[in-house]
Design an enzyme around this catalytic site. Sequence first.
Site, PDB file in Angstrom:
ATOM      1  N   SER A 137       6.487  -0.352   5.651  1.00  0.00           N
ATOM      2  CA  SER A 137       6.299  -0.935   4.325  1.00  0.00           C
ATOM      3  C   SER A 137       5.856   0.051   3.253  1.00  0.00           C
ATOM      4  CB  SER A 137       5.305  -2.100   4.402  1.00  0.00           C
ATOM      5  OG  SER A 137       4.080  -1.662   4.967  1.00  0.00           O
ATOM      6  N   LYS A 193       6.516  -2.712  -2.514  1.00  0.00           N
ATOM      7  CA  LYS A 193       5.958  -3.501  -3.618  1.00  0.00           C
ATOM      8  C   LYS A 193       6.766  -3.384  -4.912  1.00  0.00           C
ATOM      9  CE  LYS A 193       1.894  -5.116  -1.951  1.00  0.00           C
ATOM     10  NZ  LYS A 193       1.440  -6.512  -2.041  1.00  0.00           N
TER      11      LYS A 193
END
Length: 333
Positions: free
Chosen positions: A318, A63
């Site tokens: 991720s 992110k």
Amino acid sequence: MEAKHQLHSENYAADISSIKDAHGRISPFIHRTPVLSSESLNYIAGKKLFFKCECFQKGGAFKFRGACNAIFSLMDDQAAKGVVTHSSGNHAAAVSLAAKLRGIPAYIVIPKNAPKCKVENVRRYGGQVIWSEATMPSRESVAAKILQETGAAMVHPFNDGRIISGQGTISLELLEQVPQIDTIVVPISGGGLISGVALAAKSINPSIRVLAAEPRGADDAARSKAAGKIVKLSETNTIADGLRAFLGDLTWPIVRDLVDDIITVEDKEIIEAMRMCYEILKVAVEPSGAIGLAAVLSDGFQKNPAWNECKHIGIILSGGNVDLGVLWESLNK
């Protein structure tokens, strides 16, 4: 289910040019994360697997790429008023850190059910935590109030071209690090990550396959692909706290056209993949980050003849912001 590869005929929120621009903008701040492999996991999967370790990214997750691109894209006068977002975790920390690096305030709306470790990350990076109820309407209304009061700029977790472009920089690195990859498996939630990854990867190699991995208890994206329109669920039920959002109007067209298929897995498969990452790869990965490995090991992938030709598979780990208390409880169930 083959995606329609209309890379040039659609007016998407991002493209290879905006992704390359993003990489130039954020390169001074991000980590170029390593790619790991394991002969043991290759044997188990019957494929060559290459793990792009975004769990080692600043903030502990991919992110930071999108947040950094969005925040460093702002004009100085707008940036001075700060930024606001609503997020249950990794995006909140990413915005806080990127704002800290730019020297501006970050107002972070967090639902009361967010994992403790992710809230602590926000505070560690200097974000101002404002609590909301655990519903999306509550998150959005609290964020809207802060926007009105401060004049800060909204940095949406996924439905923003700057965010999509930032996340797409993962593909630029991965396909440079391992050019022989023929398939990339990506977690899907709001779609910002997979949209950027797919746009960049298919611009570099139009024949590459991009597969999404989704929890069965939050399978709105799979249902959306099947229905040909955005489907939202009345509730979600999954250990993967980072994969409970629904597709946005900017991410959906990219997912619709460029994602080749969506593989859904049970929570128990996600937990087993987390265990494998820890025991074999020696990497701590949160549930949302382990789902790509879970998908590749699932019957939905292994027994589907459509994916027999997938030989060299990139898997996006991720994030690594795992609440260890929840993990131990899950492993002991």
